[in-house]
Design a protein around this motif. Structure first.
Motif, mmCIF file in Angstrom:
data_model
loop_
_atom_site.group_PDB
_atom_site.id
_atom_site.type_symbol
_atom_site.label_atom_id
_atom_site.label_comp_id
_atom_site.label_asym_id
_atom_site.label_seq_id
_atom_site.Cartn_x
_atom_site.Cartn_y
_atom_site.Cartn_z
ATOM 1 N N LEU A 128 17.610 -17.544 38.084
ATOM 2 C CA LEU A 128 16.809 -17.467 36.856
ATOM 3 C C LEU A 128 17.003 -18.773 36.101
ATOM 4 O O LEU A 128 18.142 -19.205 35.905
ATOM 5 C CB LEU A 128 17.330 -16.309 35.997
ATOM 6 C CG LEU A 128 16.891 -16.242 34.536
ATOM 7 C CD1 LEU A 128 15.409 -15.922 34.427
ATOM 8 C CD2 LEU A 128 17.710 -15.181 33.779
ATOM 9 N N HIS A 129 15.906 -19.392 35.711
ATOM 10 C CA HIS A 129 16.005 -20.582 34.866
ATOM 11 C C HIS A 129 15.078 -20.389 33.673
ATOM 12 O O HIS A 129 13.920 -20.001 33.840
ATOM 13 C CB HIS A 129 15.612 -21.846 35.642
ATOM 14 C CG HIS A 129 15.849 -23.085 34.824
ATOM 15 N ND1 HIS A 129 17.049 -23.758 34.844
ATOM 16 C CD2 HIS A 129 15.075 -23.735 33.919
ATOM 17 C CE1 HIS A 129 16.995 -24.773 33.989
ATOM 18 N NE2 HIS A 129 15.805 -24.779 33.417
ATOM 19 N N VAL A 130 15.607 -20.646 32.480
ATOM 20 C CA VAL A 130 14.800 -20.554 31.266
ATOM 21 C C VAL A 130 14.983 -21.826 30.447
ATOM 22 O O VAL A 130 16.117 -22.244 30.178
ATOM 23 C CB VAL A 130 15.209 -19.338 30.391
ATOM 24 C CG1 VAL A 130 14.321 -19.246 29.159
ATOM 25 C CG2 VAL A 130 15.128 -18.040 31.187
ATOM 26 N N ASP A 188 24.920 -16.890 28.374
ATOM 27 C CA ASP A 188 24.266 -17.641 27.299
ATOM 28 C C ASP A 188 25.157 -17.682 26.048
ATOM 29 O O ASP A 188 25.549 -18.758 25.572
ATOM 30 C CB ASP A 188 22.915 -16.971 27.000
ATOM 31 C CG ASP A 188 22.118 -17.667 25.930
ATOM 32 O OD1 ASP A 188 22.528 -18.743 25.462
ATOM 33 O OD2 ASP A 188 21.058 -17.130 25.546
ATOM 34 N N ARG A 227 27.321 -24.495 14.973
ATOM 35 C CA ARG A 227 26.672 -23.363 15.653
ATOM 36 C C ARG A 227 25.632 -23.953 16.582
ATOM 37 O O ARG A 227 24.898 -24.873 16.201
ATOM 38 C CB ARG A 227 26.044 -22.443 14.598
ATOM 39 C CG ARG A 227 25.539 -21.122 15.149
ATOM 40 C CD ARG A 227 26.661 -20.124 15.374
ATOM 41 N NE ARG A 227 26.111 -18.779 15.567
ATOM 42 C CZ ARG A 227 25.648 -18.309 16.738
ATOM 43 N NH1 ARG A 227 25.664 -19.059 17.813
ATOM 44 N NH2 ARG A 227 25.165 -17.078 16.825
ATOM 45 N N LEU A 257 22.461 -23.567 19.622
ATOM 46 C CA LEU A 257 21.388 -22.794 20.244
ATOM 47 C C LEU A 257 21.270 -23.222 21.704
ATOM 48 O O LEU A 257 21.758 -24.287 22.093
ATOM 49 C CB LEU A 257 20.050 -23.071 19.537
ATOM 50 C CG LEU A 257 19.911 -22.562 18.107
ATOM 51 C CD1 LEU A 257 18.573 -23.000 17.531
ATOM 52 C CD2 LEU A 257 20.033 -21.042 18.062
ATOM 53 N N THR A 258 20.563 -22.404 22.486
ATOM 54 C CA THR A 258 20.402 -22.693 23.910
ATOM 55 C C THR A 258 19.120 -23.475 24.146
ATOM 56 O O THR A 258 18.038 -23.027 23.749
ATOM 57 C CB THR A 258 20.359 -21.378 24.705
ATOM 58 O OG1 THR A 258 21.496 -20.613 24.321
ATOM 59 C CG2 THR A 258 20.379 -21.637 26.197
ATOM 60 N N ALA A 259 19.247 -24.618 24.787
ATOM 61 C CA ALA A 259 18.058 -25.381 25.188
ATOM 62 C C ALA A 259 17.613 -24.943 26.575
ATOM 63 O O ALA A 259 16.415 -24.826 26.842
ATOM 64 C CB ALA A 259 18.354 -26.873 25.173
ATOM 65 N N SER A 260 18.568 -24.720 27.475
ATOM 66 C CA SER A 260 18.210 -24.193 28.795
ATOM 67 C C SER A 260 19.351 -23.373 29.357
ATOM 68 O O SER A 260 20.523 -23.579 29.014
ATOM 69 C CB SER A 260 17.813 -25.307 29.758
ATOM 70 O OG SER A 260 18.951 -26.005 30.198
ATOM 71 N N LEU A 261 18.964 -22.428 30.196
ATOM 72 C CA LEU A 261 19.903 -21.484 30.813
ATOM 73 C C LEU A 261 19.546 -21.388 32.283
ATOM 74 O O LEU A 261 18.365 -21.193 32.619
ATOM 75 C CB LEU A 261 19.724 -20.111 30.153
ATOM 76 C CG LEU A 261 20.321 -18.882 30.848
ATOM 77 C CD1 LEU A 261 21.843 -18.911 30.780
ATOM 78 C CD2 LEU A 261 19.806 -17.597 30.195
ATOM 79 N N HIS A 262 20.543 -21.552 33.136
ATOM 80 C CA HIS A 262 20.317 -21.329 34.571
ATOM 81 C C HIS A 262 21.386 -20.374 35.087
ATOM 82 O O HIS A 262 22.576 -20.569 34.808
ATOM 83 C CB HIS A 262 20.367 -22.651 35.349
ATOM 84 C CG HIS A 262 19.996 -22.457 36.783
ATOM 85 N ND1 HIS A 262 18.691 -22.550 37.223
ATOM 86 C CD2 HIS A 262 20.736 -22.108 37.864
ATOM 87 C CE1 HIS A 262 18.653 -22.291 38.522
ATOM 88 N NE2 HIS A 262 19.875 -22.015 38.933
ATOM 89 N N ILE A 295 22.775 -26.731 16.065
ATOM 90 C CA ILE A 295 21.738 -26.443 15.070
ATOM 91 C C ILE A 295 21.803 -27.505 13.973
ATOM 92 O O ILE A 295 22.877 -27.787 13.446
ATOM 93 C CB ILE A 295 21.959 -25.045 14.445
ATOM 94 C CG1 ILE A 295 21.859 -23.954 15.521
ATOM 95 C CG2 ILE A 295 20.965 -24.781 13.321
ATOM 96 C CD1 ILE A 295 22.115 -22.557 14.998
#
Lengths: 156, 156
Positions: A98-100, B66, B92, B94-99, B149
């Protein structure tokens, strides 16, 4: 005739997923449909699905992209092989990767629309690309590699 | 003295995330800690966090990776800049990308251990690599790009 959601065709024993299982009373129970060559899922986040107040937390976005994509993978293989979705053996997919990419904060005050396209079907593997939009603006992009569950595989 | 979780240092207005906010009564309320140069989070999935019965749904795995990673990114920048976590301004991410690579089905009958390592800190961006294990076996691998952030950014 109203179109049934992909998830409504899942066999009962494979229909308890927190994200997409229609039999998981605690879960999100997302519903996915064909719209031409794309698939679409609309989901209204609940007020507690927040990250920073006013915006959706990333885990929900990942969950929607994930489950909508595995559902879309199954639907695409039914379609590619000329099979109706209520024929046996039932097709069900798991996520291999999964990539977001989170492009901008996703407002929580709007239904979220996940749209997916089938990038590739190769053997038991389907690659699904998607966008997640709110108020008509794309907030995240996803790519899922989904793999068909082997027929010998049984729930615990 | 008992170590406080990273998330217990989040300012109240940034502590409502469904995954990691300590003030979100509906949420997962994960807690992350240093363990040497790694960070660790233990989470017991609930019975309804299922995918296929007996196994954890992928969206929960993505959520844990995440939120643990964004918390780890903040902790790493505090440490790298020699600041205590209770000093202002609060950090704090935030997520820019998640794999996430799902290596094997993740059993639901075990606490899940997410372990993260800081791969890179570059300006306001931190890259975090992680594993998620159950019964001592790695079931998933994650990579998160987290972005601090901006201070001007306020919750809605």
């Amino acid at each position: 005739m109203t179109q049934k959601a992909f998830q409504e065709y899942y066999p009962d024993e494979f229909n308890y997923c927190y994200g997409c299982g229609q039999l998981n009373e605690h879960g999100l129970q997302i519903k996915s449909f064909w719209d031409g060559d794309e698939t679409v899922c609309i989901f209204q986040p609940r007020p507690y699905h927040t990250s920073i107040p006013g915006y959706v937390y990333g885990g929900l976005i990942a969950s929607l992209i994930d489950c909508h994509s595995t559902g879309s993978a199954a639907a695409a293989v039914y379609r590619a092989t000329g099979r109706a979705m209520d024929t046996k053996p039932a097709l069900r997919f798991l996520t291999a990767s999964l990539h977001v990419d989170y492009l901008r904060p996703t407002p929580i005050d709007s239904p979220l629309e996940v749209r997916a396209r089938i990038k590739e079907i190769k053997g038991r593997k389907v690659v699904v690309e998607s966008t997640l939009s709110a108020h008509g603006e794309v907030c995240a992009r996803g790519e899922v590699v989904a793999v068909q569950i082997p027929e010998r595989w049984k729930p615990k």
